[in-house]
Design a protein around this motif. Structure first.
Motif, PDB file in Angstrom:
ATOM      1  N   GLU A 145      -1.969  -7.360   9.816  1.00 20.00           N
ATOM      2  CA  GLU A 145      -2.261  -6.583  11.024  1.00 20.00           C
ATOM      3  C   GLU A 145      -3.168  -7.329  11.998  1.00 20.00           C
ATOM      4  O   GLU A 145      -3.774  -6.724  12.877  1.00 20.00           O
ATOM      5  CB  GLU A 145      -2.818  -5.211  10.640  1.00 20.00           C
ATOM      6  CG  GLU A 145      -1.681  -4.341  10.104  1.00 20.00           C
ATOM      7  CD  GLU A 145      -2.071  -2.934   9.727  1.00 20.00           C
ATOM      8  OE1 GLU A 145      -3.255  -2.701   9.448  1.00 20.00           O
ATOM      9  OE2 GLU A 145      -1.171  -2.069   9.691  1.00 20.00           O
TER      10      GLU A 145
ATOM     11  N   ASN B 184      -4.004   8.026   3.065  1.00 17.93           N
ATOM     12  CA  ASN B 184      -3.572   7.590   4.390  1.00 17.93           C
ATOM     13  C   ASN B 184      -2.055   7.536   4.402  1.00 17.93           C
ATOM     14  O   ASN B 184      -1.444   6.857   3.582  1.00 17.93           O
ATOM     15  CB  ASN B 184      -4.134   6.200   4.694  1.00 17.93           C
ATOM     16  CG  ASN B 184      -3.834   5.764   6.115  1.00 17.93           C
ATOM     17  OD1 ASN B 184      -4.434   6.268   7.058  1.00 17.93           O
ATOM     18  ND2 ASN B 184      -2.886   4.863   6.277  1.00 17.93           N
ATOM     19  N   GLU B 185      -1.463   8.293   5.309  1.00 19.52           N
ATOM     20  CA  GLU B 185      -0.006   8.292   5.449  1.00 19.52           C
ATOM     21  C   GLU B 185       0.708   8.355   4.098  1.00 19.52           C
ATOM     22  O   GLU B 185       1.441   7.444   3.723  1.00 19.52           O
ATOM     23  CB  GLU B 185       0.455   7.080   6.251  1.00 19.52           C
ATOM     24  CG  GLU B 185      -0.044   7.111   7.691  1.00 19.52           C
ATOM     25  CD  GLU B 185       0.635   6.086   8.588  1.00 19.52           C
ATOM     26  OE1 GLU B 185       1.138   5.087   8.074  1.00 19.52           O
ATOM     27  OE2 GLU B 185       0.644   6.307   9.812  1.00 19.52           O
TER      28      GLU B 185
ATOM     29  N   TRP C  24       4.599  -4.109  14.472  1.00 20.54           N
ATOM     30  CA  TRP C  24       5.589  -3.942  13.403  1.00 20.54           C
ATOM     31  C   TRP C  24       6.959  -3.519  13.896  1.00 20.54           C
ATOM     32  O   TRP C  24       7.834  -3.208  13.122  1.00 20.54           O
ATOM     33  CB  TRP C  24       5.065  -2.962  12.358  1.00 20.54           C
ATOM     34  CG  TRP C  24       4.364  -1.752  12.917  1.00 20.54           C
ATOM     35  CD1 TRP C  24       3.014  -1.594  13.087  1.00 20.54           C
ATOM     36  CD2 TRP C  24       4.963  -0.532  13.403  1.00 20.54           C
ATOM     37  NE1 TRP C  24       2.740  -0.365  13.633  1.00 20.54           N
ATOM     38  CE2 TRP C  24       3.915   0.306  13.832  1.00 20.54           C
ATOM     39  CE3 TRP C  24       6.274  -0.078  13.508  1.00 20.54           C
ATOM     40  CZ2 TRP C  24       4.134   1.577  14.374  1.00 20.54           C
ATOM     41  CZ3 TRP C  24       6.506   1.194  14.039  1.00 20.54           C
ATOM     42  CH2 TRP C  24       5.428   2.001  14.465  1.00 20.54           C
TER      43      TRP C  24
ATOM     44  N   GLU D  47      -4.129   8.483  14.946  1.00 19.76           N
ATOM     45  CA  GLU D  47      -3.956   7.055  15.252  1.00 19.76           C
ATOM     46  C   GLU D  47      -3.052   6.908  16.458  1.00 19.76           C
ATOM     47  O   GLU D  47      -2.138   7.707  16.668  1.00 19.76           O
ATOM     48  CB  GLU D  47      -3.281   6.320  14.084  1.00 19.76           C
ATOM     49  CG  GLU D  47      -4.117   6.154  12.851  1.00 19.76           C
ATOM     50  CD  GLU D  47      -3.367   5.357  11.774  1.00 19.76           C
ATOM     51  OE1 GLU D  47      -2.456   4.576  12.104  1.00 19.76           O
ATOM     52  OE2 GLU D  47      -3.683   5.555  10.595  1.00 19.76           O
TER      53      GLU D  47
ATOM     54  N   TYR E 124       2.863   6.522  17.661  1.00 16.12           N
ATOM     55  CA  TYR E 124       3.129   5.160  18.134  1.00 16.12           C
ATOM     56  C   TYR E 124       4.373   5.107  19.023  1.00 16.12           C
ATOM     57  O   TYR E 124       5.445   4.696  18.591  1.00 16.12           O
ATOM     58  CB  TYR E 124       3.293   4.223  16.928  1.00 16.12           C
ATOM     59  CG  TYR E 124       1.989   4.008  16.187  1.00 16.12           C
ATOM     60  CD1 TYR E 124       0.992   3.208  16.740  1.00 16.12           C
ATOM     61  CD2 TYR E 124       1.737   4.629  14.973  1.00 16.12           C
ATOM     62  CE1 TYR E 124      -0.217   3.030  16.089  1.00 16.12           C
ATOM     63  CE2 TYR E 124       0.526   4.446  14.316  1.00 16.12           C
ATOM     64  CZ  TYR E 124      -0.445   3.646  14.881  1.00 16.12           C
ATOM     65  OH  TYR E 124      -1.648   3.469  14.243  1.00 16.12           O
TER      66      TYR E 124
ATOM     67  N   ARG F 135       0.857  -1.198   0.000  1.00 17.88           N
ATOM     68  CA  ARG F 135       0.000   0.000   0.000  1.00 17.88           C
ATOM     69  C   ARG F 135       0.886   1.239   0.000  1.00 17.88           C
ATOM     70  O   ARG F 135       2.101   1.132   0.112  1.00 17.88           O
ATOM     71  CB  ARG F 135      -0.900  -0.005   1.235  1.00 17.88           C
ATOM     72  CG  ARG F 135      -0.090  -0.080   2.514  1.00 17.88           C
ATOM     73  CD  ARG F 135      -0.960  -0.051   3.748  1.00 17.88           C
ATOM     74  NE  ARG F 135      -0.122   0.270   4.900  1.00 17.88           N
ATOM     75  CZ  ARG F 135      -0.573   0.503   6.114  1.00 17.88           C
ATOM     76  NH1 ARG F 135      -1.865   0.462   6.358  1.00 17.88           N
ATOM     77  NH2 ARG F 135       0.244   0.788   7.086  1.00 17.88           N
TER      78      ARG F 135
ATOM     79  N   HIS G 291      -2.074  -6.705  15.568  1.00 17.13           N
ATOM     80  CA  HIS G 291      -1.882  -5.311  15.997  1.00 17.13           C
ATOM     81  C   HIS G 291      -2.941  -4.969  17.044  1.00 17.13           C
ATOM     82  O   HIS G 291      -4.077  -5.427  16.955  1.00 17.13           O
ATOM     83  CB  HIS G 291      -2.030  -4.387  14.784  1.00 17.13           C
ATOM     84  CG  HIS G 291      -1.669  -2.958  15.049  1.00 17.13           C
ATOM     85  ND1 HIS G 291      -2.450  -2.122  15.826  1.00 17.13           N
ATOM     86  CD2 HIS G 291      -0.609  -2.211  14.647  1.00 17.13           C
ATOM     87  CE1 HIS G 291      -1.871  -0.925  15.878  1.00 17.13           C
ATOM     88  NE2 HIS G 291      -0.755  -0.958  15.172  1.00 17.13           N
TER      89      HIS G 291
HETATM   90  C1  GLA Z   1      -0.287   3.222  10.203  1.00 16.36           C
HETATM   91  C2  GLA Z   1      -1.430   3.113   9.224  1.00 16.36           C
HETATM   92  C3  GLA Z   1      -2.514   2.202   9.695  1.00 16.36           C
HETATM   93  C4  GLA Z   1      -1.952   0.968  10.359  1.00 16.36           C
HETATM   94  C5  GLA Z   1      -1.048   1.392  11.475  1.00 16.36           C
HETATM   95  C6  GLA Z   1      -0.485   0.232  12.272  1.00 16.36           C
HETATM   96  O1  GLA Z   1      -0.379   4.259  11.066  1.00 16.36           O
HETATM   97  O2  GLA Z   1      -1.981   4.351   8.894  1.00 16.36           O
HETATM   98  O3  GLA Z   1      -3.290   1.857   8.573  1.00 16.36           O
HETATM   99  O4  GLA Z   1      -1.262   0.215   9.435  1.00 16.36           O
HETATM  100  O5  GLA Z   1       0.022   2.083  10.939  1.00 16.36           O
HETATM  101  O6  GLA Z   1       0.262   0.691  13.360  1.00 16.36           O
END
Ligand code: GLA
Ligand code: ZN
Length: 682
Positions: free
Chosen positions: A363, A155-156, A323, A315, A278, A117, A366
């Motif tokens: 995930e 996203n990111e 991870w 998040e 995180y 992704r 997670h």
């Molecule tokens: C990122 C992504 C999420 C998920 C988290 C897991 O922040 O945006 O989709 O994969 O990591 O920690």
């Protein structure tokens, strides 16, 4: 300070996170259970649609959003709002199969295969067309929906693409930047070196791993271009939404001190700043308090991007991530601490990745609010639910913001340029850490700094620290001079003002761009020490007598032409007796120069001096305690966080703790990982 509400619909703080019901559409029982559990956990928002493209549009052009509307409505009936993502973080297989240009090329220029992704070519027109179609459908369907709080763009966003389309775009971007004059670029990049001169813009390639990597101006412009390219993609998505009737605010989730893009550039094109946090708690190289200070620095960086409004912690992980090299569970009480730290630093949200664990794929282990066991009595669930209640108790802080008078300069291109410079030691450059260590020193004195770029507005600050400001953007020399002249306290270090924005060395001594007169000195050479090498400096008292000695490691500069007051001089080595720390009076302010690397606590006197000169009150906090403040027009909320397991007592605290609704007089006692939110009238 006016309150700024990020979301008109919500009174209070947002508590929620990424929810992926598309993974469970064949399990209505699970979706019902989720609703029940979310309510128990005091969750009032979810982020949906982040990776839903293959469900939204299972085959090209066959778009079905009914499932999403049904779930959104059902959640809304239960008091849960939606942050809706554009699904462009990952692509369906049909898309890559039919439009391979959507797939990114790696640093050798080789096309990736389908998968993973966040790996699209942001300039692929074929990809953009597909993005436009799905985004338009989403906006037409959901714009104005009463449950919809905001749009989460992709996203990111991250990474670089080295495909031919991006190469062409890079050439065009460069042509614009250098006024379509290749000689301008050649001069700026100093390409006569190693015979690397270009005759035209279309000879220029990205810095392929097996190509040109020694033209440092090219490397830096490639990073600037890649920031532009990602921003251009993000702007395109926003435009599609707006053109299709969406009026809700937009955000995209940034990542902690992310290296790929200059977020200071991107920030202006979205309405709300959000980031993913995180922390690596309970690790084996630092204390929890030190890890949390790193978080705090990141929060400050993101908060300072739009200082007049709160930001979002988009998040965070309930329990653990999966991870890291070691994936350790957070110990009891730490979820609350991490979440409250976000609120303390100016976030109006505590959001998670993820509400429910995915059953399969990478995930599945997670952390999540709802685990595979599916009950409301897991340790993590209970901590999340308790936090939800805490957030409700302090909901009045919504919309309040920080108001700081100290700032630290942190420029992305400076960071990149320092790392790319063939100088110093690659092992110890540590620009990020150096900025953080200065932040930590102020924090220990109970003074919270903002983290800003050199190009941002400095008018609300009385003290600015610019460690290792190697690259000076246009006009920054005179901006610093003005700041000091008008009464500012400015602190700089070794490796400052060496190059201009194209990375050409400043001639005539460092720091360049007119700064030698502001600091009253010139730096002639910078010496790199091996980790075992140490020097020492002697700091003088006000009468000029030797007062104490401080250890020097990593870097030491030889200063010359010093007209500034000498606060410390070197003890050893060939630098013996020469100035090491100086202070120059310039106009109504002072410019400090620290020519060598020391621990910040050893030179705390400089920070105290600057605070005193600026009339900013400070008190040394007990070790492990963080203090943050948020303001409204009427009230100040002081957050005290004990980031240590041992109880702590903090003197001189008065006001009402709105978490427990108790009055604090003189002394605040906090348990291990304890928190208080003290409210006072302004
Ligand atoms: C990122 C992504 C999420 C998920 C988290 C897991 O922040 O945006 O989709 O994969 O990591 O920690
Ligand atoms: Zn590309």
């Amino acid at each position: 300070m006016n309150r700024t509400k990020l979301f008109l619909q919500v009174n209070g703080l947002l508590h929620g996170g990424d929810y992926n019901p598309e993974q469970w559409l064949d399990r209505p029982d699970i979706l019902e259970k989720d609703m029940e559990l979310m309510k128990k956990a005091h969750i009032n928002s979810v982020t949906m649609g982040v990776f839903s493209w293959a469900v939204h549009e299972p085959t090209e052009g066959n778009i079905n959003l009914d499932w999403l509307e049904t779930i959104m409505n059902r959640l809304y009936e239960n008091g849960i709002y939606t942050v809706l993502a554009t699904p462009t973080g990952a692509r369906p297989a049909w898309l890559d199969e039919k439009y391979p240009s959507a797939m990114r090329c790696n640093e050798l220029g080789v096309r990736n295969h389908h998968g993973f992704r966040h790996n699209h070519c942001m300039q692929s027109l074929e990809f953009r067309e597909r993005v436009g179609i799905i985004d338009e459908a989403l906006a037409k369907r959901f714009a104005g929906h009463p449950a919809l709080l905001m749009w989460h763009i992709s996203n990111e966003l991250g990474g670089y693409c080295y495909c031919d389309t991006c190469k062409k775009k890079f050439q065009e971007w460069l042509a614009d930047r250098y006024d379509h004059d290749i000689e301008k670029l050649n001069k700026a990049w100093w390409t006569t070196f190693w015979s690397h001169k270009y005759n035209s813009f279309d000879q220029i390639e990205p810095p392929y791993a097996n190509g040109e990597t020694c033209v440092l101006g090219l490397n830096l412009d490639w990073k600037r271009f890649s920031t532009w390219s990602a921003t251009d993609f993000m702007k395109y998505e926003i435009k599609v939404l707006r053109d299709s009737g969406a009026t809700e605010p937009t955000t995209t989730n940034f990542m902690e001190m992310f290296y790929d893009y200059d977020y200071h550039y991107m920030k202006d094109f979205i309405d709300v700043i959000s980031w993913d946090n995180y922390p690596e708690m309970h690790n084996n190289w630092q204390t929890d308090a030190d890890q949390l200070l790193e978080r705090s620095f990141n929060h400050a960086l993101f908060r300072s991007m739009k200082p007049s409004q709160p930001f979002m912690m988009m998040e965070s992980a309930p329990g653990l991530v999966n991870w890291r090299p070691y994936n350790k569970y957070r110990r009891p009480g730490v979820h609350r601490l991490i979440s409250m730290q976000a609120i303390a630093t100016g976030s109006d949200t505590v959001q998670y990745f993820q509400i429910r664990k995915s059953r399969g794929c990478s995930e599945q282990w997670h952390g999540a609010v709802i685990d595979h066991i599916g009950t409301d009595d897991t340790r993590v669930f209970k901590e999340v639910a308790a936090l939800g209640a805490d957030l409700a108790a302090i909901s009045e802080v919504q919309g309040s913001v920080a108001s700081n008078q100290v700032a630290i300069l942190f420029d992305w291109d400076n960071r990149w340029a320092i790392d790319d410079a063939w100088a110093l030691s690659n092992e110890t450059k540590n620009f990020d850490k150096t900025c953080m260590s200065i932040y930590n020193e102020f924090m220990s004195l109970g003074v919270e700094p903002d983290i800003i770029s050199s190009d941002m507005d400095w008018s609300s600050y009385k003290i600015i620290c610019a460690p290792m400001l190697y690259v000076l953007h246009d006009g920054i020399g005179s901006k610093i001079a003005d700041f000091v002249e008008h009464g500012g306290e400015f602190m700089s270090t070794y490796f400052t003002g060496y190059v201009d924005k194209t990375l050409l060395a400043n001639l005539g001594g460092f720091p360049g761009d007119g700064l030698e007169k502001v600091f009253g000195l010139r730096s002639e050479e910078i010496d790199t020490l091996y980790p075992d090498d140490k020097n020492h400096i002697t700091v003088f008292d006000k009468t000029g007598k030797p007062s104490f000695s401080v250890e020097v490691s990593d870097y030491q500069e030889l200063l010359r032409d010093v007209t500034a007051e000498v606060l410390a001089s070197y003890d050893e080595d060939y630098l013996k007796g020469t100035p090491a720390i100086t202070k120059n009076s310039y106009g109504r302010g002072h410019a400090y120069y620290v020519a060598c690397r020391t621990s910040q606590s050893d030179i705390e006197f400089i920070y105290r001096e600057m605070l005193e000169a600026s009339n900013i009150a400070y008190t040394k906090l007990p070790t492990g305690v963080e203090k943050h403040s948020r303001y409204t027009e009427e009230f100040r909320y002081d957050f005290y966080l004990n980031c240590d397991t041992k109880p702590v007592t903090i003197p001189n605290v008065n006001g009402v703790d709105i978490l427990t609704n108790t009055s604090i007089e003189d002394t605040l006692t906090l348990d291990g990982y304890g928190i208080a939110v003290i409210k006072n009238h302004l």
